[in-house]
Motif scaffolding. Sequence first.
Motif, short mmCIF file in Angstrom:
data_model
loop_
_atom_site.label_atom_id
_atom_site.label_comp_id
_atom_site.label_asym_id
_atom_site.label_seq_id
_atom_site.Cartn_x
_atom_site.Cartn_y
_atom_site.Cartn_z
N ARG A 67 12.27 4.45 -2.58
CA ARG A 67 12.80 5.28 -1.49
C ARG A 67 11.67 5.99 -0.77
O ARG A 67 11.57 5.98 0.45
N ARG A 68 10.81 6.62 -1.55
CA ARG A 68 9.71 7.38 -0.96
C ARG A 68 8.82 6.46 -0.10
O ARG A 68 8.30 6.88 0.93
N ALA A 69 8.65 5.24 -0.55
CA ALA A 69 7.80 4.31 0.18
C ALA A 69 8.54 3.65 1.34
O ALA A 69 7.96 2.86 2.08
N ASP A 70 9.83 4.01 1.48
CA ASP A 70 10.64 3.42 2.55
C ASP A 70 10.70 1.91 2.39
O ASP A 70 10.39 1.16 3.32
N VAL A 71 11.12 1.49 1.24
CA VAL A 71 11.09 0.08 0.88
C VAL A 71 12.29 -0.19 -0.02
O VAL A 71 12.74 0.68 -0.75
N GLY A 72 12.80 -1.39 0.06
CA GLY A 72 13.91 -1.74 -0.82
C GLY A 72 13.46 -1.93 -2.25
O GLY A 72 12.29 -2.20 -2.49
N VAL B 128 1.99 1.22 -12.82
CA VAL B 128 1.21 2.32 -13.39
C VAL B 128 -0.25 1.95 -13.48
O VAL B 128 -1.15 2.70 -13.08
N LEU B 129 -0.51 0.76 -13.99
CA LEU B 129 -1.90 0.34 -14.17
C LEU B 129 -2.65 0.39 -12.85
O LEU B 129 -3.77 0.90 -12.78
N GLU B 130 -2.03 -0.15 -11.81
CA GLU B 130 -2.73 -0.19 -10.53
C GLU B 130 -2.80 1.20 -9.89
O GLU B 130 -3.79 1.57 -9.29
N ALA B 131 -1.73 1.96 -10.05
CA ALA B 131 -1.72 3.29 -9.43
C ALA B 131 -2.80 4.19 -10.05
O ALA B 131 -3.36 5.05 -9.36
N PHE B 132 -3.10 3.98 -11.31
CA PHE B 132 -4.05 4.86 -11.99
C PHE B 132 -5.42 4.23 -12.14
O PHE B 132 -6.23 4.70 -12.94
N GLU B 133 -5.66 3.20 -11.35
CA GLU B 133 -6.96 2.53 -11.46
C GLU B 133 -8.08 3.54 -11.22
O GLU B 133 -9.05 3.63 -11.98
N ASP C 172 0.83 -1.21 0.00
CA ASP C 172 0.00 0.00 0.00
C ASP C 172 0.86 1.25 0.00
O ASP C 172 0.58 2.21 -0.73
N ARG C 173 1.91 1.24 0.81
CA ARG C 173 2.77 2.42 0.84
C ARG C 173 3.40 2.67 -0.52
O ARG C 173 3.52 3.80 -0.97
N VAL C 174 3.78 1.57 -1.18
CA VAL C 174 4.36 1.71 -2.52
C VAL C 174 3.35 2.38 -3.45
O VAL C 174 3.69 3.34 -4.17
N LEU C 175 2.13 1.89 -3.43
CA LEU C 175 1.12 2.46 -4.32
C LEU C 175 0.90 3.94 -4.02
O LEU C 175 0.81 4.76 -4.93
#
Lengths: 211, 211
Positions: free
Chosen positions: A38-43, A58-63, A14-17
């Motif tokens: 980096r922004r999501a604090d994730v490797g 992209v597809l999921e982020a722009f759903e 979720d943070r990544v999205l």
Amino acid sequence: MTHQLRVDARENRDRVLAAARELFAKSGLEVTMRQIARRADVGPATLYRRFPTKQDLVLEAFEDELVECSSIVYDGAADPDPWRGFCDVIERTLLLNARNQGFTDAFMSAHPDVVDFEAHREELGRVVSTIIRRAQAAGRLRPDFVFDDFVVILLAGRGLTAAPAPTRDAAVRRFAAFMIDGLRVADREPRTQAGSAAGEGSSGPRPHPRS
Amino acid sequence: MTHQLRVDARENRDRVLAAARELFAKSGLEVTMRQIARRADVGPATLYRRFPTKQDLVLEAFEDELVECSSIVYDGAADPDPWRGFCDVIERTLLLNARNQGFTDAFMSAHPDVVDFEAHREELGRVVSTIIRRAQAAGRLRPDFVFDDFVVILLAGRGLTAAPAPTRDAAVRRFAAFMIDGLRVADREPRTQAGSAAGEGSSGPRPHPRS
DNA sequence: AACGTAACGGACGCATGCGTCCACTTGCCG
DNA sequence: CGGCAAGTGGACGCATGCGTCCGTTACGTT
């Protein structure tokens, strides 16, 4: 079908999205997978495991945006007033695109290597064509307006993403208003027919009498 | 002042400029110094010696465009018909910008780290403001049009660089025509005053009556 | 013809993005 | 509470762009 994610994995996803949506909106599709991670604090690996391809992300982020895009178009088609429906589609689409640099990139296939929205584009294109014809049949939209003109206007709107953020919405609305004023048929004199948008050189019709 | 270049050096320099113009126009300012060097059939060092900074290269590569930009604006200001002058400025500026992805980038400061056209922008801005006032005084341009609107239209035109090249000019002209139709004052009913472009939220004036 | 130097381009060191691999951590279930 | 598989992030190798250095080439002058 899909395995149930472990709770920490779900959170990270979720943070990544969220990060992707934020960065895509602000800076377009050119943001780096690394930046998002980096922004999501994730490797980086975590990001790549969930979304092996930028396209997937992209597809999921722009759903949501895709859904809204559909809403806009179908709302427009359903409006009892064909002209108002058309105007709303123009304005709302422009707003959506100007707010979301990344979505515009994606939808306009600015980065064909990264995303392919062809399917969505085609479907919505059909509906928009209907809206156009309807508004013209009602005698409100200039009869020489074609679907390609709609695309051109969207492309133009894409440029507005470069406007300073705080005043952007106002600028877009204003732009839309000018544009719409140019698209409606004159109140008195019915406009003459003219050729289609693309294809012919400078010898084509001059839709705007200047004198 | 400037040392006379050796003839081979002069040739290389010219080839570099040609390559730069070609690549900038097609792909915008994001082209690599390396790419330009390769295209010019020149080593990177040569390119860097002649143009230590990308800014230097851009400035010289777009000298013609800057001149034409000035011509457009001053032509418009000199036109005896204020409205025609305004329309020409709009159309020609849009064409110039749409043809030249790189110039648009530069002029709009899309890459502030690379180029700074601030000086040119400010000077031309003043003249354009004059043109606007003149067209309004003649009662042809809608009175609520402000300079920021002009910038917005240019920004919009920037988006049109993404249109497929073969039909681009036609698309731009068509776009300009629509836009201009929206900017002129209606033939019969004088339009009502409205607020300025930037700064206020959605509660602002609605310049386009839709019903 | 010979020479001095402007001019050249290949190569270097640095930075950044890419996608993948792997040793360590940790949630979850028995 | 213990074990293990799912999950993680750092690190690696590759590619590319950056600006600079320097040994070599060849122009133009004497």
